[in-house]
Design a protein around this motif. Structure first.
Motif, short mmCIF file in Angstrom:
data_model
loop_
_atom_site.label_atom_id
_atom_site.label_comp_id
_atom_site.label_asym_id
_atom_site.label_seq_id
_atom_site.Cartn_x
_atom_site.Cartn_y
_atom_site.Cartn_z
N ASP A 16 0.81 -1.22 0.00
CA ASP A 16 0.00 0.00 0.00
C ASP A 16 0.84 1.26 0.00
OD1 ASP A 16 -2.63 -0.75 0.25
OD2 ASP A 16 -2.93 0.47 2.07
N ARG A 23 2.66 7.21 -6.66
CA ARG A 23 1.87 8.41 -7.03
C ARG A 23 2.69 9.68 -6.81
NH1 ARG A 23 -3.06 5.85 -4.38
NH2 ARG A 23 -2.48 6.82 -2.40
N ARG A 27 3.88 12.24 -9.67
CA ARG A 27 3.40 13.62 -9.53
C ARG A 27 4.57 14.58 -9.66
NH1 ARG A 27 -1.31 16.44 -9.74
NH2 ARG A 27 -2.34 14.89 -8.45
N THR A 41 -2.74 14.95 -13.11
CA THR A 41 -3.70 14.16 -12.34
C THR A 41 -4.09 12.88 -13.09
OG1 THR A 41 -4.51 16.20 -11.37
CG2 THR A 41 -5.92 14.28 -11.13
N THR A 45 -3.20 9.27 -11.65
CA THR A 45 -4.30 8.34 -11.39
C THR A 45 -4.08 7.01 -12.10
OG1 THR A 45 -5.78 10.24 -11.16
CG2 THR A 45 -6.83 8.09 -11.43
N GLU A 49 -3.64 3.20 -10.40
CA GLU A 49 -4.39 2.00 -10.81
C GLU A 49 -3.43 0.85 -11.13
OE1 GLU A 49 -7.65 1.87 -10.76
OE2 GLU A 49 -8.09 4.01 -10.63
N ARG A 52 -1.41 -0.51 -8.19
CA ARG A 52 -2.24 -1.37 -7.36
C ARG A 52 -2.37 -2.76 -7.99
NH1 ARG A 52 -6.06 1.58 -6.90
NH2 ARG A 52 -5.71 2.46 -4.87
N TRP A 98 -15.02 -0.49 -14.43
CA TRP A 98 -14.82 -0.09 -13.05
C TRP A 98 -15.82 -0.77 -12.13
CZ3 TRP A 98 -17.98 3.12 -9.85
CH2 TRP A 98 -17.37 3.51 -8.67
N ASP B 20 -2.50 11.60 2.25
CA ASP B 20 -2.50 10.87 0.99
C ASP B 20 -3.11 9.51 1.32
OD1 ASP B 20 -2.05 9.88 -1.50
OD2 ASP B 20 0.08 9.55 -1.22
N MET B 21 -4.32 9.30 0.87
CA MET B 21 -5.09 8.16 1.35
C MET B 21 -4.56 6.83 0.80
SD MET B 21 -9.00 7.96 2.22
CE MET B 21 -10.01 7.72 0.82
N HIS B 22 -4.09 5.97 1.69
CA HIS B 22 -3.71 4.62 1.30
C HIS B 22 -4.98 3.77 1.27
CE1 HIS B 22 0.71 4.93 2.88
NE2 HIS B 22 0.32 6.00 2.25
N ASP B 23 -4.90 2.63 0.59
CA ASP B 23 -6.07 1.75 0.51
C ASP B 23 -6.55 1.35 1.90
OD1 ASP B 23 -5.44 2.01 -2.11
OD2 ASP B 23 -5.27 -0.15 -2.54
N ALA B 24 -5.60 1.07 2.80
CA ALA B 24 -5.98 0.63 4.14
C ALA B 24 -6.73 1.72 4.91
CB ALA B 24 -4.73 0.20 4.92
N HIS B 25 -6.37 2.99 4.65
CA HIS B 25 -7.09 4.08 5.31
C HIS B 25 -8.55 4.10 4.88
CE1 HIS B 25 -3.01 6.31 5.37
NE2 HIS B 25 -3.26 5.88 6.59
N ASP B 53 -5.48 15.26 -4.11
CA ASP B 53 -5.19 15.62 -5.50
C ASP B 53 -5.31 14.43 -6.45
OD1 ASP B 53 -2.88 14.32 -4.79
OD2 ASP B 53 -1.57 16.06 -4.99
N VAL B 54 -5.58 13.25 -5.88
CA VAL B 54 -5.81 12.07 -6.72
C VAL B 54 -6.94 11.24 -6.09
CG1 VAL B 54 -4.89 9.93 -7.65
CG2 VAL B 54 -3.37 11.86 -7.30
N VAL B 55 -7.90 10.86 -6.92
CA VAL B 55 -8.91 9.89 -6.48
C VAL B 55 -8.95 8.83 -7.57
CG1 VAL B 55 -11.35 9.49 -6.02
CG2 VAL B 55 -10.28 11.58 -5.18
N ASP B 56 -8.43 7.66 -7.27
CA ASP B 56 -8.45 6.61 -8.30
C ASP B 56 -9.69 5.74 -8.10
OD1 ASP B 56 -7.91 4.91 -6.19
OD2 ASP B 56 -5.86 4.50 -6.78
N PHE B 58 -10.21 2.86 -6.86
CA PHE B 58 -10.36 2.20 -5.57
C PHE B 58 -10.94 3.17 -4.54
CE2 PHE B 58 -9.03 0.91 -1.37
CZ PHE B 58 -9.30 -0.44 -1.36
N ILE B 59 -10.38 4.37 -4.51
CA ILE B 59 -10.86 5.36 -3.54
C ILE B 59 -12.26 5.84 -3.90
CG2 ILE B 59 -10.39 7.67 -2.58
CD1 ILE B 59 -7.40 6.90 -2.81
N ALA B 60 -12.51 6.00 -5.21
CA ALA B 60 -13.86 6.39 -5.66
C ALA B 60 -14.89 5.36 -5.21
CB ALA B 60 -13.88 6.53 -7.19
#
Lengths: 138, 118
Positions: A16, A23, A27, A41, A45, A49, A52, A98, B20-25, B53-56, B58-60
């Motif tokens: 993780d 990222r 960036r 962005t 992004t 993906e 991951r 998705w 910066d949001m990790h998947d676990a968060h 500044d990023v929403v991929d 998984f986070i969406a």
């Protein structure tokens, strides 16, 4: 066997934390290259993906980032490599959207739409390599 | 692991995602928020993502799940503060956050919550 990328700028993709690090690296490099905020962005992004996918489905691997040039365009090329189980049916993996739930291809189709060039190479039992590039005019 | 803080303001829970949001968060937030809604009987949840500044995808998806979960627990959820570049990217990649209520900023989000949760 899918070859290891040459070590340029890049990072390991095992956790993780590494996904977040990938990222941040992309960036920074896309800022340095003068990409617009929207282009940054999109590339970041897509990176998230694919990083991951490498961690979750590829059993970990690495990312390499390089600056490339093509005539009057500068680009950032990002490569993700793993030695995981590979993808038997790439077309199917690419077509899953998705909303399809967990599984391969969750991030593939989406990340393809966010970059200019997208290339995937995979062999079952050997691994997967995904290469993306986003370009900008100089 | 760092946790995303959940603040209570009257009958509303306020979540401001600063890191910066990790998947676990994201997964931890789903659990923490659902318990807090039940504990407090909150009628509204406001999630501020202006610092992201990023929403991929998984986070969406995690945010969409949090929104559905809040509704099931009788709380309305509003997502506020999405950066324009994030909105453009989500639309372009085809990530549909169906059913997620949004507002431009915290103030408008609070107004919206007041109007839908009374």
């Amino acid at each position: 066997m899918i070859a290891e990328p040459e070590t340029d700028t890049g990072c390991q993709l095992r956790s993780d934390h590494d996904i977040a690090a990938s990222r941040q690296l992309v960036r920074k490099l896309s800022q340095d290259l003068g990409f617009s905020l929207v282009d940054q962005t999109k590339l970041v992004t897509a990176t998230s993906e694919l990083a991951r996918n490498t961690v979750k489905y590829g059993g970990g691997g690495e990312m390499r980032v390089e600056q490339v040039r093509r005539g009057a365009e500068l680009g950032l090329k990002v490569t993700f490599v793993d030695q995981g189980p590979g993808i038997a049916d790439i077309q199917k993996a690419m077509s899953e959207g998705w909303s399809s739930g967990s599984g391969l291809g969750l991030g593939l189709s989406g990340s393809k739409r966010l970059v200019n060039d997208f290339d995937i190479e995979s062999r079952p039992g050997e691994g997967t390599r995904v290469t993306i590039t986003r370009w900008r005019r100089i | 692991m760092e946790r995303i803080p959940i603040l209570r303001m009257g009958r509303t829970l306020l979540v401001t995602i600063q890191l910066d949001m990790h998947d676990a968060h994201a997964i931890q937030l789903q659990e923490d928020l659902s318990s807090r809604i039940v504990q407090t009987g909150a009628k509204g949840v406001l999630i501020d993502i202006s610092a992201l500044d990023v929403v991929d995808s998984f986070i969406a998806r995690a945010i969409a799940n949090i929104s559905s979960m809040a509704e099931l627990l009788d709380a309305r959820c509003v997502l506020v503060g999405m950066q324009p570049s994030v909105a453009i990217t989500l639309v372009e990649m085809g990530a549909k956050m169906t059913g997620v209520r949004t507002a431009l900023n915290v103030e408008r989000g609070m107004d919206l919550l007041r109007s839908v949760s009374l």
